[in-house]
Design a protein around this motif. Structure first.
Motif, PDB file in Angstrom:
ATOM      1  N   VAL A  46      24.841  51.214 -33.990  1.00  0.00           N
ATOM      2  CA  VAL A  46      23.749  51.630 -34.886  1.00  0.00           C
ATOM      3  C   VAL A  46      24.115  52.909 -35.639  1.00  0.00           C
ATOM      4  O   VAL A  46      23.900  52.988 -36.862  1.00  0.00           O
ATOM      5  CB  VAL A  46      22.418  51.772 -34.117  1.00  0.00           C
ATOM      6  N   PRO A  47      24.691  53.926 -34.988  1.00  0.00           N
ATOM      7  CA  PRO A  47      25.063  55.134 -35.747  1.00  0.00           C
ATOM      8  C   PRO A  47      26.061  54.862 -36.877  1.00  0.00           C
ATOM      9  O   PRO A  47      26.035  55.547 -37.898  1.00  0.00           O
ATOM     10  CB  PRO A  47      25.679  56.053 -34.692  1.00  0.00           C
ATOM     11  N   ILE A  48      26.917  53.866 -36.706  1.00  0.00           N
ATOM     12  CA  ILE A  48      27.860  53.510 -37.767  1.00  0.00           C
ATOM     13  C   ILE A  48      27.074  53.085 -39.016  1.00  0.00           C
ATOM     14  O   ILE A  48      27.364  53.504 -40.128  1.00  0.00           O
ATOM     15  CB  ILE A  48      28.802  52.369 -37.310  1.00  0.00           C
ATOM     16  N   GLY A  49      26.066  52.254 -38.821  1.00  0.00           N
ATOM     17  CA  GLY A  49      25.244  51.802 -39.931  1.00  0.00           C
ATOM     18  C   GLY A  49      24.398  52.902 -40.542  1.00  0.00           C
ATOM     19  O   GLY A  49      24.028  52.836 -41.712  1.00  0.00           O
ATOM     20  N   LEU A  50      24.084  53.926 -39.758  1.00  0.00           N
ATOM     21  CA  LEU A  50      23.318  55.061 -40.269  1.00  0.00           C
ATOM     22  C   LEU A  50      24.193  56.066 -41.006  1.00  0.00           C
ATOM     23  O   LEU A  50      23.752  56.676 -41.982  1.00  0.00           O
ATOM     24  CB  LEU A  50      22.599  55.784 -39.121  1.00  0.00           C
ATOM     25  N   LEU A  51      25.416  56.252 -40.538  1.00  0.00           N
ATOM     26  CA  LEU A  51      26.265  57.314 -41.083  1.00  0.00           C
ATOM     27  C   LEU A  51      27.183  56.858 -42.221  1.00  0.00           C
ATOM     28  O   LEU A  51      27.389  57.603 -43.175  1.00  0.00           O
ATOM     29  CB  LEU A  51      27.101  57.927 -39.961  1.00  0.00           C
ATOM     30  N   LEU A  52      27.750  55.675 -42.111  1.00  0.00           N
ATOM     31  CA  LEU A  52      28.710  55.239 -43.133  1.00  0.00           C
ATOM     32  C   LEU A  52      28.127  55.165 -44.545  1.00  0.00           C
ATOM     33  O   LEU A  52      28.828  55.491 -45.500  1.00  0.00           O
ATOM     34  CB  LEU A  52      29.349  53.906 -42.756  1.00  0.00           C
ATOM     35  N   PRO A  53      26.862  54.778 -44.738  1.00  0.00           N
ATOM     36  CA  PRO A  53      26.357  54.725 -46.110  1.00  0.00           C
ATOM     37  C   PRO A  53      26.287  56.099 -46.785  1.00  0.00           C
ATOM     38  O   PRO A  53      26.180  56.190 -47.999  1.00  0.00           O
ATOM     39  CB  PRO A  53      24.952  54.131 -45.986  1.00  0.00           C
ATOM     40  N   ARG A  54      26.366  57.140 -46.005  1.00  0.00           N
ATOM     41  CA  ARG A  54      26.392  58.496 -46.567  1.00  0.00           C
ATOM     42  C   ARG A  54      27.787  58.841 -47.096  1.00  0.00           C
ATOM     43  O   ARG A  54      27.937  59.787 -47.848  1.00  0.00           O
ATOM     44  CB  ARG A  54      25.976  59.516 -45.518  1.00  0.00           C
ATOM     45  N   MET A  55      28.797  58.059 -46.674  1.00  0.00           N
ATOM     46  CA  MET A  55      30.182  58.361 -47.020  1.00  0.00           C
ATOM     47  C   MET A  55      30.830  57.326 -47.940  1.00  0.00           C
ATOM     48  O   MET A  55      31.906  57.573 -48.462  1.00  0.00           O
ATOM     49  CB  MET A  55      31.018  58.461 -45.739  1.00  0.00           C
ATOM     50  N   MET A  56      30.203  56.161 -48.077  1.00  0.00           N
ATOM     51  CA  MET A  56      30.814  55.089 -48.863  1.00  0.00           C
ATOM     52  C   MET A  56      29.722  54.189 -49.416  1.00  0.00           C
ATOM     53  O   MET A  56      28.574  54.267 -48.969  1.00  0.00           O
ATOM     54  CB  MET A  56      31.777  54.280 -47.994  1.00  0.00           C
ATOM     55  N   PRO A  57      30.061  53.328 -50.351  1.00  0.00           N
ATOM     56  CA  PRO A  57      29.059  52.390 -50.868  1.00  0.00           C
ATOM     57  C   PRO A  57      28.486  51.519 -49.741  1.00  0.00           C
ATOM     58  O   PRO A  57      29.219  51.096 -48.842  1.00  0.00           O
ATOM     59  CB  PRO A  57      29.841  51.538 -51.868  1.00  0.00           C
ATOM     60  N   ARG A  98      24.405  46.666 -38.719  1.00  0.00           N
ATOM     61  CA  ARG A  98      23.388  46.156 -39.656  1.00  0.00           C
ATOM     62  C   ARG A  98      22.023  46.774 -39.364  1.00  0.00           C
ATOM     63  O   ARG A  98      21.291  47.125 -40.288  1.00  0.00           O
ATOM     64  CB  ARG A  98      23.318  44.631 -39.587  1.00  0.00           C
ATOM     65  N   VAL A  99      21.669  46.900 -38.091  1.00  0.00           N
ATOM     66  CA  VAL A  99      20.401  47.544 -37.716  1.00  0.00           C
ATOM     67  C   VAL A  99      20.390  48.982 -38.229  1.00  0.00           C
ATOM     68  O   VAL A  99      19.396  49.445 -38.806  1.00  0.00           O
ATOM     69  CB  VAL A  99      20.179  47.492 -36.185  1.00  0.00           C
ATOM     70  N   GLY A 100      21.489  49.694 -38.039  1.00  0.00           N
ATOM     71  CA  GLY A 100      21.586  51.058 -38.541  1.00  0.00           C
ATOM     72  C   GLY A 100      21.486  51.121 -40.050  1.00  0.00           C
ATOM     73  O   GLY A 100      20.811  52.003 -40.607  1.00  0.00           O
ATOM     74  N   LEU A 101      22.148  50.189 -40.733  1.00  0.00           N
ATOM     75  CA  LEU A 101      22.088  50.149 -42.193  1.00  0.00           C
ATOM     76  C   LEU A 101      20.669  49.847 -42.672  1.00  0.00           C
ATOM     77  O   LEU A 101      20.182  50.458 -43.634  1.00  0.00           O
ATOM     78  CB  LEU A 101      23.069  49.109 -42.730  1.00  0.00           C
ATOM     79  N   LEU A 102      19.978  48.931 -41.997  1.00  0.00           N
ATOM     80  CA  LEU A 102      18.582  48.644 -42.348  1.00  0.00           C
ATOM     81  C   LEU A 102      17.707  49.876 -42.150  1.00  0.00           C
ATOM     82  O   LEU A 102      16.832  50.165 -42.977  1.00  0.00           O
ATOM     83  CB  LEU A 102      18.050  47.470 -41.519  1.00  0.00           C
ATOM     84  N   ALA A 103      17.937  50.612 -41.063  1.00  0.00           N
ATOM     85  CA  ALA A 103      17.175  51.844 -40.829  1.00  0.00           C
ATOM     86  C   ALA A 103      17.477  52.870 -41.915  1.00  0.00           C
ATOM     87  O   ALA A 103      16.567  53.560 -42.398  1.00  0.00           O
ATOM     88  CB  ALA A 103      17.500  52.404 -39.450  1.00  0.00           C
ATOM     89  N   GLU A 105      18.427  52.220 -45.016  1.00  0.00           N
ATOM     90  CA  GLU A 105      17.791  51.754 -46.246  1.00  0.00           C
ATOM     91  C   GLU A 105      16.280  51.934 -46.198  1.00  0.00           C
ATOM     92  O   GLU A 105      15.659  52.324 -47.193  1.00  0.00           O
ATOM     93  CB  GLU A 105      18.165  50.295 -46.515  1.00  0.00           C
ATOM     94  N   ALA A 106      15.668  51.683 -45.048  1.00  0.00           N
ATOM     95  CA  ALA A 106      14.218  51.875 -44.905  1.00  0.00           C
ATOM     96  C   ALA A 106      13.854  53.347 -45.048  1.00  0.00           C
ATOM     97  O   ALA A 106      12.873  53.684 -45.722  1.00  0.00           O
ATOM     98  CB  ALA A 106      13.753  51.337 -43.551  1.00  0.00           C
ATOM     99  N   SER A 107      14.648  54.209 -44.461  1.00  0.00           N
ATOM    100  CA  SER A 107      14.405  55.645 -44.573  1.00  0.00           C
ATOM    101  C   SER A 107      14.532  56.104 -46.016  1.00  0.00           C
ATOM    102  O   SER A 107      13.717  56.895 -46.512  1.00  0.00           O
ATOM    103  CB  SER A 107      15.392  56.402 -43.681  1.00  0.00           C
ATOM    104  N   ARG A 108      15.535  55.609 -46.677  1.00  0.00           N
ATOM    105  CA  ARG A 108      15.752  55.966 -48.079  1.00  0.00           C
ATOM    106  C   ARG A 108      14.595  55.481 -48.960  1.00  0.00           C
ATOM    107  O   ARG A 108      14.110  56.206 -49.826  1.00  0.00           O
ATOM    108  CB  ARG A 108      17.074  55.357 -48.537  1.00  0.00           C
ATOM    109  N   ALA A 109      14.142  54.259 -48.721  1.00  0.00           N
ATOM    110  CA  ALA A 109      13.021  53.711 -49.489  1.00  0.00           C
ATOM    111  C   ALA A 109      11.748  54.506 -49.208  1.00  0.00           C
ATOM    112  O   ALA A 109      10.969  54.792 -50.127  1.00  0.00           O
ATOM    113  CB  ALA A 109      12.821  52.236 -49.145  1.00  0.00           C
ATOM    114  N   TRP A 110      11.525  54.875 -47.957  1.00  0.00           N
ATOM    115  CA  TRP A 110      10.339  55.640 -47.591  1.00  0.00           C
ATOM    116  C   TRP A 110      10.358  57.005 -48.275  1.00  0.00           C
ATOM    117  O   TRP A 110       9.353  57.432 -48.836  1.00  0.00           O
ATOM    118  CB  TRP A 110      10.266  55.792 -46.075  1.00  0.00           C
TER     119      TRP A 110
END
Length: 122
Positions: A46-57, A98-103, A105-110
């Protein structure tokens, strides 16, 4: 760091928990060692999905998670005799990313919707 230690530790990191998991399974048969391990693998990524979008597309997060988990499972198969690599480990790890990435994206949308509602209020 925690991911690397967990993935490449020579023996299963939850080996000492086997008696506890067996005891829990005795009282709650749905809590099996395989399910605990699968869930742990999800949580681990989950942390991978939360952290990687901050560093890459964001579109690269799941492919990177897949490559990383295949590398981990392959290394375990080739170099760590006490570890048991599995396709389910790959599925669980990518699911966790994927769960981390969804979180993420949800945080960003919120946050975006909050900014929009704040600008309407002023």
């Amino acid at each position: 760091m925690a991911l690397a230690l967990t993935a490449f530790w020579p023996a299963p990191v939850d080996a000492g928990l086997a008696p506890l998991i067996a005891e829990v399974t005795r009282h709650l048969p749905v809590v099996t060692h395989a399910r605990v391990e699968f869930t742990r693998n999800i949580v681990l990524f989950v942390p991978i999905g939360l952290l990687l979008p901050r560093m890459m597309p964001r579109g690269l997060v799941l492919p990177v998670a897949l490559v990383a988990t295949v590398a981990v499972e392959s290394t375990q198969a080739l170099l760590l005799d006490a570890r048991v690599p599995s396709v389910l480990g790959i599925v669980a790890n990518v699911t966790g990313a994927r769960v981390g990435l969804l979180a993420f994206e949800a945080s960003r949308a919120w946050r975006s919707s909050r900014r929009g509602s704040e600008s309407l209020a002023t």
